[in-house]
Design a protein around this motif. Structure first.
Motif, PDB file in Angstrom:
ATOM      1  N   ARG A   1      21.970  52.583  71.526  1.00  0.00           N
ATOM      2  CA  ARG A   1      21.821  52.239  72.932  1.00  0.00           C
ATOM      3  C   ARG A   1      23.179  51.880  73.522  1.00  0.00           C
ATOM      4  NH1 ARG A   1      17.567  47.532  72.976  1.00  0.00           N
ATOM      5  NH2 ARG A   1      17.702  47.786  75.257  1.00  0.00           N
ATOM      6  N   ALA A   2      23.398  52.279  74.770  1.00  0.00           N
ATOM      7  CA  ALA A   2      24.670  51.993  75.432  1.00  0.00           C
ATOM      8  C   ALA A   2      24.388  51.680  76.892  1.00  0.00           C
ATOM      9  CB  ALA A   2      25.620  53.182  75.315  1.00  0.00           C
ATOM     10  N   LEU A   3      24.853  50.515  77.328  1.00  0.00           N
ATOM     11  CA  LEU A   3      24.631  50.063  78.706  1.00  0.00           C
ATOM     12  C   LEU A   3      25.938  50.121  79.473  1.00  0.00           C
ATOM     13  CD1 LEU A   3      22.776  48.674  80.853  1.00  0.00           C
ATOM     14  CD2 LEU A   3      23.601  46.486  79.934  1.00  0.00           C
ATOM     15  N   PRO A   4      26.032  50.979  80.496  1.00  0.00           N
ATOM     16  CA  PRO A   4      27.232  50.988  81.335  1.00  0.00           C
ATOM     17  C   PRO A   4      27.102  49.971  82.465  1.00  0.00           C
ATOM     18  CG  PRO A   4      25.809  52.821  81.943  1.00  0.00           C
ATOM     19  CD  PRO A   4      25.100  52.065  80.851  1.00  0.00           C
ATOM     20  N   VAL A   5      28.155  49.202  82.705  1.00  0.00           N
ATOM     21  CA  VAL A   5      28.132  48.199  83.766  1.00  0.00           C
ATOM     22  C   VAL A   5      29.459  48.220  84.511  1.00  0.00           C
ATOM     23  CG1 VAL A   5      27.841  45.764  84.354  1.00  0.00           C
ATOM     24  CG2 VAL A   5      26.634  46.713  82.380  1.00  0.00           C
ATOM     25  N   ALA A   6      29.398  48.356  85.825  1.00  0.00           N
ATOM     26  CA  ALA A   6      30.610  48.247  86.641  1.00  0.00           C
ATOM     27  C   ALA A   6      30.962  46.770  86.795  1.00  0.00           C
ATOM     28  CB  ALA A   6      30.392  48.884  88.007  1.00  0.00           C
ATOM     29  N   CYS A   7      32.194  46.414  86.423  1.00  0.00           N
ATOM     30  CA  CYS A   7      32.590  45.005  86.504  1.00  0.00           C
ATOM     31  C   CYS A   7      34.099  44.895  86.632  1.00  0.00           C
ATOM     32  CB  CYS A   7      32.130  44.253  85.250  1.00  0.00           C
ATOM     33  SG  CYS A   7      32.600  42.507  85.226  1.00  0.00           S
ATOM     34  N   ASN A   8      34.543  44.212  87.664  1.00  0.00           N
ATOM     35  CA  ASN A   8      35.941  43.826  87.806  1.00  0.00           C
ATOM     36  C   ASN A   8      36.043  42.408  87.274  1.00  0.00           C
ATOM     37  OD1 ASN A   8      38.475  42.970  88.581  1.00  0.00           O
ATOM     38  ND2 ASN A   8      38.349  43.802  90.654  1.00  0.00           N
ATOM     39  N   VAL A   9      36.602  42.251  86.083  1.00  0.00           N
ATOM     40  CA  VAL A   9      36.569  40.947  85.423  1.00  0.00           C
ATOM     41  C   VAL A   9      37.414  39.893  86.131  1.00  0.00           C
ATOM     42  CG1 VAL A   9      36.043  41.945  83.169  1.00  0.00           C
ATOM     43  CG2 VAL A   9      38.425  41.505  83.801  1.00  0.00           C
ATOM     44  N   SER A  10      38.237  40.306  87.081  1.00  0.00           N
ATOM     45  CA  SER A  10      39.013  39.314  87.831  1.00  0.00           C
ATOM     46  C   SER A  10      38.162  38.568  88.853  1.00  0.00           C
ATOM     47  CB  SER A  10      40.197  39.979  88.540  1.00  0.00           C
ATOM     48  OG  SER A  10      39.763  40.829  89.576  1.00  0.00           O
ATOM     49  N   GLU A  11      36.929  39.044  89.056  1.00  0.00           N
ATOM     50  CA  GLU A  11      35.993  38.412  89.991  1.00  0.00           C
ATOM     51  C   GLU A  11      34.982  37.575  89.210  1.00  0.00           C
ATOM     52  OE1 GLU A  11      36.174  38.500  93.238  1.00  0.00           O
ATOM     53  OE2 GLU A  11      37.830  39.947  93.370  1.00  0.00           O
ATOM     54  N   TRP A  12      34.993  36.285  89.455  1.00  0.00           N
ATOM     55  CA  TRP A  12      34.116  35.340  88.748  1.00  0.00           C
ATOM     56  C   TRP A  12      32.652  35.768  88.826  1.00  0.00           C
ATOM     57  CZ3 TRP A  12      36.884  31.415  86.458  1.00  0.00           C
ATOM     58  CH2 TRP A  12      36.178  30.349  85.886  1.00  0.00           C
ATOM     59  N   ALA A  13      32.200  36.103  90.030  1.00  0.00           N
ATOM     60  CA  ALA A  13      30.796  36.460  90.235  1.00  0.00           C
ATOM     61  C   ALA A  13      30.431  37.730  89.472  1.00  0.00           C
ATOM     62  CB  ALA A  13      30.506  36.633  91.726  1.00  0.00           C
ATOM     63  N   GLN A  14      31.377  38.675  89.371  1.00  0.00           N
ATOM     64  CA  GLN A  14      31.082  39.902  88.638  1.00  0.00           C
ATOM     65  C   GLN A  14      30.992  39.650  87.129  1.00  0.00           C
ATOM     66  OE1 GLN A  14      32.860  43.666  89.727  1.00  0.00           O
ATOM     67  NE2 GLN A  14      33.435  42.904  91.762  1.00  0.00           N
ATOM     68  N   CYS A  15      31.772  38.715  86.632  1.00  0.00           N
ATOM     69  CA  CYS A  15      31.627  38.306  85.231  1.00  0.00           C
ATOM     70  C   CYS A  15      30.244  37.717  84.983  1.00  0.00           C
ATOM     71  CB  CYS A  15      32.703  37.289  84.858  1.00  0.00           C
ATOM     72  SG  CYS A  15      34.383  37.939  84.765  1.00  0.00           S
ATOM     73  N   ASP A  16      29.814  36.857  85.890  1.00  0.00           N
ATOM     74  CA  ASP A  16      28.494  36.256  85.760  1.00  0.00           C
ATOM     75  C   ASP A  16      27.411  37.322  85.776  1.00  0.00           C
ATOM     76  OD1 ASP A  16      30.048  34.001  85.937  1.00  0.00           O
ATOM     77  OD2 ASP A  16      29.016  33.141  87.672  1.00  0.00           O
ATOM     78  N   ALA A  17      27.552  38.297  86.678  1.00  0.00           N
ATOM     79  CA  ALA A  17      26.554  39.360  86.789  1.00  0.00           C
ATOM     80  C   ALA A  17      26.524  40.230  85.536  1.00  0.00           C
ATOM     81  CB  ALA A  17      26.847  40.209  88.024  1.00  0.00           C
ATOM     82  N   LEU A  18      27.693  40.477  84.955  1.00  0.00           N
ATOM     83  CA  LEU A  18      27.758  41.249  83.717  1.00  0.00           C
ATOM     84  C   LEU A  18      26.986  40.548  82.601  1.00  0.00           C
ATOM     85  CD1 LEU A  18      28.852  43.405  81.756  1.00  0.00           C
ATOM     86  CD2 LEU A  18      30.968  42.059  81.589  1.00  0.00           C
ATOM     87  N   VAL A  19      27.218  39.263  82.453  1.00  0.00           N
ATOM     88  CA  VAL A  19      26.537  38.502  81.401  1.00  0.00           C
ATOM     89  C   VAL A  19      25.024  38.543  81.598  1.00  0.00           C
ATOM     90  CG1 VAL A  19      26.220  36.204  80.405  1.00  0.00           C
ATOM     91  CG2 VAL A  19      28.519  37.025  80.976  1.00  0.00           C
ATOM     92  N   GLU A  20      24.581  38.353  82.817  1.00  0.00           N
ATOM     93  CA  GLU A  20      23.142  38.386  83.084  1.00  0.00           C
ATOM     94  C   GLU A  20      22.555  39.762  82.792  1.00  0.00           C
ATOM     95  OE1 GLU A  20      21.261  35.764  83.639  1.00  0.00           O
ATOM     96  OE2 GLU A  20      23.125  34.608  83.437  1.00  0.00           O
ATOM     97  N   ALA A  21      23.266  40.815  83.146  1.00  0.00           N
ATOM     98  CA  ALA A  21      22.782  42.177  82.894  1.00  0.00           C
ATOM     99  C   ALA A  21      22.662  42.453  81.402  1.00  0.00           C
ATOM    100  CB  ALA A  21      23.719  43.193  83.546  1.00  0.00           C
ATOM    101  N   VAL A  22      23.631  41.993  80.642  1.00  0.00           N
ATOM    102  CA  VAL A  22      23.625  42.232  79.200  1.00  0.00           C
ATOM    103  C   VAL A  22      22.458  41.506  78.531  1.00  0.00           C
ATOM    104  CG1 VAL A  22      24.879  41.831  77.053  1.00  0.00           C
ATOM    105  CG2 VAL A  22      26.094  42.659  79.080  1.00  0.00           C
ATOM    106  N   TYR A  23      22.280  40.250  78.877  1.00  0.00           N
ATOM    107  CA  TYR A  23      21.192  39.491  78.235  1.00  0.00           C
ATOM    108  C   TYR A  23      19.824  39.954  78.708  1.00  0.00           C
ATOM    109  CZ  TYR A  23      24.240  36.384  75.635  1.00  0.00           C
ATOM    110  OH  TYR A  23      25.149  35.891  74.718  1.00  0.00           O
ATOM    111  N   ALA A  24      19.737  40.448  79.923  1.00  0.00           N
ATOM    112  CA  ALA A  24      18.465  41.005  80.396  1.00  0.00           C
ATOM    113  C   ALA A  24      18.111  42.267  79.633  1.00  0.00           C
ATOM    114  CB  ALA A  24      18.555  41.305  81.894  1.00  0.00           C
ATOM    115  N   GLU A  25      19.122  43.060  79.279  1.00  0.00           N
ATOM    116  CA  GLU A  25      18.883  44.323  78.576  1.00  0.00           C
ATOM    117  C   GLU A  25      18.679  44.133  77.076  1.00  0.00           C
ATOM    118  OE1 GLU A  25      18.559  48.529  78.079  1.00  0.00           O
ATOM    119  OE2 GLU A  25      18.553  47.296  79.898  1.00  0.00           O
ATOM    120  N   PHE A  26      19.499  43.287  76.451  1.00  0.00           N
ATOM    121  CA  PHE A  26      19.495  43.187  74.989  1.00  0.00           C
ATOM    122  C   PHE A  26      19.021  41.833  74.457  1.00  0.00           C
ATOM    123  CE2 PHE A  26      22.831  46.434  75.804  1.00  0.00           C
ATOM    124  CZ  PHE A  26      22.280  47.480  75.080  1.00  0.00           C
ATOM    125  N   GLY A  27      19.130  40.782  75.265  1.00  0.00           N
ATOM    126  CA  GLY A  27      18.713  39.463  74.812  1.00  0.00           C
ATOM    127  C   GLY A  27      19.690  38.778  73.881  1.00  0.00           C
TER     128      GLY A  27
END
Length: 246
Positions: A56-82
């Motif tokens: 399985r491979a999850l693509p996520v658009a994320c500019n890590v210099s943006e705090w909110a985008q880091c938060d969104a990345l983490v939420e997306a990952v845990y929602a998909e894989f736990g």
């Protein structure tokens, strides 16, 4: 060096060193999260991973210099894989500039944001969840510039020096269950290398014992070492993968 059924997050994962690590982790049995600023590149690599490795491979658009985008990345990952078992803070940026006095505030902030701010936020969020879940590994991709700064990359050098310090602090914060280590890279033949002037390339190849620039796949051995139980007694460590820089 098995990663069977582990979940690995790689920032800057769609190309260069990140791309090589994504393929290596998937080949070792991991499901992967490919994060980068441009979604299309992440999605294309995700399809390659599924077809080549059956993971399985999850693509996520994320500019890590943006705090909110880091938060969104983490939420997306845990929602998909736990879960997240390995985080690789690989996204990096080192723009060229004509002189130090012409470095703009926007450029400086961008370099610090991508190379230090993003890894801090992602490591803080994911490291805390790893510790609560019983363990994990965080790998920071640093540079020889962190300890041997050159005039052409001083903001980058400062950011990577901060990343090295972050490794040491996180290892103490999230130990004993979460391991945090650094791969300190020398010059590699990635997209960044395309912007090197000829004299810089020549200088780089002359200043290491192997007399060449690294191939992107030569990051893989170190990455698998730190991602797996092969490095079970390593934390707060820095491994130089630089061809014998001097």
């Amino acid at each position: 060096m098995s990663l069977t059924d582990k979940v690995v997050v790689v920032t800057g994962g769609s190309r260069g060193l990140g791309r090589e690590m994504v393929h290596a982790f998937a080949a070792a049995g991991a499901d992967v999260v490919i994060a980068s600023r441009k979604f299309d590149g992440c999605a294309e690599l995700a399809d390659e991973v599924k077809n080549s490795h059956g993971r399985r491979a999850l693509p996520v658009a994320c500019n890590v210099s943006e705090w909110a985008q880091c938060d969104a990345l983490v939420e997306a990952v845990y929602a998909e894989f736990g879960q997240v078992d390995v985080l690789v803070n690989n996204a990096g940026l080192s723009p060229l500039y004509p002189s130090l006095d012409q470095v703009s505030e926007a450029l400086f902030d961008k370099v610090i944001g991508v190379n230090l701010k993003g890894p801090f936020r992602l490591s803080a969020l994911i490291g805390a969840r790893m510790a609560a879940a019983g363990g994990g590994s965080i790998i920071n991709i640093s540079s020889i510039e962190a300890t041997r700064p050159e005039p052409h990359a001083i903001p980058y050098s400062a950011a990577k020096a901060g990343l090295n310090a972050l490794t040491a602090g996180l290892a103490q914060t999230y130990g004993p269950t979460v391991r945090v280590n650094t791969i300190q890279c020398g010059p590699f033949e990635t997209d960044i290398a395309k912007a090197w002037p000829d004299d810089l390339r020549e200088a780089l190849t002359e200043r290491n014992a192997l007399r060449r620039v690294g191939a992107p796949n030569e990051i893989v051995g170190a990455a698998l070492f730190f991602a797996t139980e092969a490095s079970a007694f390593c934390t707060g460590s820095t491994l130089a993968v630089d061809g014998g820089w001097r």
